[in-house]
Scaffold this motif. Structure first.
Motif, PDB file in Angstrom:
ATOM      1  N   VAL A  15       2.461   0.175  -5.045  1.00 57.04           N
ATOM      2  CA  VAL A  15       3.510  -0.845  -5.094  1.00 57.04           C
ATOM      3  C   VAL A  15       4.864  -0.278  -4.676  1.00 57.04           C
ATOM      4  O   VAL A  15       5.348   0.699  -5.263  1.00 57.04           O
ATOM      5  CB  VAL A  15       3.624  -1.443  -6.509  1.00 57.04           C
ATOM      6  N   ALA A  16       5.474  -0.920  -3.676  1.00 64.69           N
ATOM      7  CA  ALA A  16       6.835  -0.584  -3.251  1.00 64.69           C
ATOM      8  C   ALA A  16       7.767  -1.720  -3.646  1.00 64.69           C
ATOM      9  O   ALA A  16       7.544  -2.878  -3.267  1.00 64.69           O
ATOM     10  CB  ALA A  16       6.888  -0.372  -1.744  1.00 64.69           C
ATOM     11  N   ASN A  17       8.784  -1.416  -4.431  1.00 70.85           N
ATOM     12  CA  ASN A  17       9.786  -2.406  -4.812  1.00 70.85           C
ATOM     13  C   ASN A  17      10.960  -2.335  -3.845  1.00 70.85           C
ATOM     14  O   ASN A  17      11.488  -1.239  -3.569  1.00 70.85           O
ATOM     15  CB  ASN A  17      10.268  -2.149  -6.240  1.00 70.85           C
ATOM     16  N   VAL A  18      11.363  -3.496  -3.299  1.00 72.20           N
ATOM     17  CA  VAL A  18      12.387  -3.538  -2.253  1.00 72.20           C
ATOM     18  C   VAL A  18      13.417  -4.622  -2.558  1.00 72.20           C
ATOM     19  O   VAL A  18      13.182  -5.513  -3.377  1.00 72.20           O
ATOM     20  CB  VAL A  18      11.744  -3.819  -0.877  1.00 72.20           C
ATOM     21  N   PHE A  33       8.458   3.376  -6.115  1.00 75.39           N
ATOM     22  CA  PHE A  33       7.039   3.333  -5.757  1.00 75.39           C
ATOM     23  C   PHE A  33       6.209   3.657  -6.994  1.00 75.39           C
ATOM     24  O   PHE A  33       6.550   4.544  -7.772  1.00 75.39           O
ATOM     25  CB  PHE A  33       6.726   4.345  -4.654  1.00 75.39           C
ATOM     26  N   GLU A  34       5.109   2.905  -7.173  1.00 77.43           N
ATOM     27  CA  GLU A  34       4.239   3.117  -8.327  1.00 77.43           C
ATOM     28  C   GLU A  34       2.777   2.947  -7.946  1.00 77.43           C
ATOM     29  O   GLU A  34       2.450   2.228  -7.006  1.00 77.43           O
ATOM     30  CB  GLU A  34       4.571   2.116  -9.429  1.00 77.43           C
ATOM     31  N   GLU A  35       1.901   3.617  -8.686  1.00 74.86           N
ATOM     32  CA  GLU A  35       0.463   3.417  -8.586  1.00 74.86           C
ATOM     33  C   GLU A  35       0.020   2.671  -9.850  1.00 74.86           C
ATOM     34  O   GLU A  35       0.163   3.188 -10.961  1.00 74.86           O
ATOM     35  CB  GLU A  35      -0.273   4.748  -8.483  1.00 74.86           C
ATOM     36  N   ILE A  36      -0.514   1.451  -9.669  1.00 67.09           N
ATOM     37  CA  ILE A  36      -0.854   0.607 -10.809  1.00 67.09           C
ATOM     38  C   ILE A  36      -2.277   0.063 -10.626  1.00 67.09           C
ATOM     39  O   ILE A  36      -2.593  -0.505  -9.574  1.00 67.09           O
ATOM     40  CB  ILE A  36       0.131  -0.579 -10.941  1.00 67.09           C
ATOM     41  N   ALA A  95      -4.655  -1.487  -2.641  1.00 63.52           N
ATOM     42  CA  ALA A  95      -3.852  -2.624  -2.198  1.00 63.52           C
ATOM     43  C   ALA A  95      -2.427  -2.134  -1.992  1.00 63.52           C
ATOM     44  O   ALA A  95      -1.853  -1.480  -2.867  1.00 63.52           O
ATOM     45  CB  ALA A  95      -3.882  -3.741  -3.229  1.00 63.52           C
ATOM     46  N   LEU A  96      -1.881  -2.409  -0.821  1.00 68.25           N
ATOM     47  CA  LEU A  96      -0.512  -2.043  -0.504  1.00 68.25           C
ATOM     48  C   LEU A  96       0.363  -3.256  -0.785  1.00 68.25           C
ATOM     49  O   LEU A  96       0.240  -4.287  -0.120  1.00 68.25           O
ATOM     50  CB  LEU A  96      -0.406  -1.632   0.966  1.00 68.25           C
ATOM     51  N   ILE A  97       1.226  -3.148  -1.777  1.00 66.74           N
ATOM     52  CA  ILE A  97       1.983  -4.304  -2.270  1.00 66.74           C
ATOM     53  C   ILE A  97       3.482  -4.055  -2.139  1.00 66.74           C
ATOM     54  O   ILE A  97       3.989  -3.014  -2.554  1.00 66.74           O
ATOM     55  CB  ILE A  97       1.644  -4.594  -3.744  1.00 66.74           C
TER      56      ILE A  97
END
Length: 304
Positions: A15-18, A33-36, A95-97
């Motif tokens: 997960v990339a927060n933008v 960036f996180e792995e969830i 999943a690339l989010i």
């Protein structure tokens, strides 16, 4: 409490927060960036378990670090993982989010081991399905496997629930074996080829699927709530008003809430209202499985 089995995907969400969603060709700097742990199948199983449901998971993981982490997470949530197998020399699904400040998201799924789940795997786990009262599926595993699983379940008298995501056309053999179909507006449009612009379009598209054999539908409408449609008619349900931080897994948690209520013998109306509360609380937190609420949290929300 009746038993629910989920057949579906297990992914590690990257997960990339933008600040905002990038346009085509645009490079932006992410905020974090996180792995969830995620995957629609696993999300729905975890949602069911945290809401007090008895749930089994059937699916495939890769023999990598992600697979180990995902399996540990399911076990921690007290999900029966007898039907989860490790595929050697295969990566787990990812999943690339991308998540914006407004809570919107875009998702790219790379299936990995999820797409190795086949009919033979279903046959090996047929006793789990036979002993279940509900079978829940999505479309992040091979379509032939979904089709076969639904057929087996109906032959065994198991109630079937399908979340048609990611959306794609379904043949009539799949459609006729669905007791409860839970699409959003976009998925309903892709399933039927009918453009969805208003409530009348939702009803027309839903009736099209009912004529093909679907017993009933819950169409989720985001902030506008949801609609339940069957041969007898339809009913609208309002959404709970909350400030969305991240909409990831909102649909999965809604489905989990609906299935738990149905497994407890509640009416479809009670199940939808409960699922709406679950979905509303989910979007107030970041991440997929990390955002999925527990039964106690939903009971507290109901009292407010």
């Amino acid at each position: 409490m009746r038993k629910i089995t989920v057949i579906g995907s297990m992914n590690m969400d990257l997960v990339a927060n933008v600040d905002h969603m990038p346009k085509v060709g645009e490079t932006i700097i992410g905020k974090s960036f996180e792995e969830i742990p995620g995957g629609k199948g696993a999300n729905q199983a975890v949602a069911i378990a945290r809401l007090g449901g008895q749930v089994h998971m059937i699916g495939k993981l890769g023999d990598d670090g992600f697979g180990k982490t995902l399996l540990e997470g399911l076990t921690k949530d007290k999900i029966c993982v007898e039907g989860v197998k490790i595929e050697t020399n295969t990566p787990s699904g990812v999943a690339l989010i991308t998540v914006s400040e407004e809570g919107d998201n875009s998702i790219i799924v790379v299936p990995g081991a999820n797409f190795t789940l086949n009919k033979e795997d279903i046959d090996k786990n047929i006793q789990i399905i036979k002993e279940s009262d509900f079978l829940v599926l999505q479309l992040e595993v091979p379509l032939d496997t979904v089709k076969y699983s639904l057929k087996c379940a109906k032959e065994l008298g198991v109630y079937t629930v399908l979340n048609p995501a990611p959306a794609q056309k379904l043949d009539d053999m799949i459609i006729k074996n669905i007791d409860l179909l839970i699409p959003n507006e976009t998925e309903l449009e892709i399933l039927t080829g009918i453009e969805i612009n208003n409530e009348e379009d939702v009803l027309r598209a839903s009736k099209n699927l009912i004529e093909k054999g679907v017993k009933s539908l819950i169409v989720t409408l985001g902030s506008k709530g949801s609609m339940y449609i069957d041969k007898k008619g339809f009913k609208k349900f309002q959404a709970h008003k909350v400030k969305a931080i991240d909409t990831t897994a909102a649909g999965d948690s809604f489905i989990g809430g609906v299935c738990v209520c149905l497994s407890e013998g509640k009416t479809i109306e009670e199940a939808i209202r409960y699922g709406s509360r679950v979905g509303a609380l989910t979007v107030t937190k970041k991440g997929a499985q990390r955002s999925l609420p527990y039964k106690e949290e939903i009971e507290a929300l109901k009292e407010d």
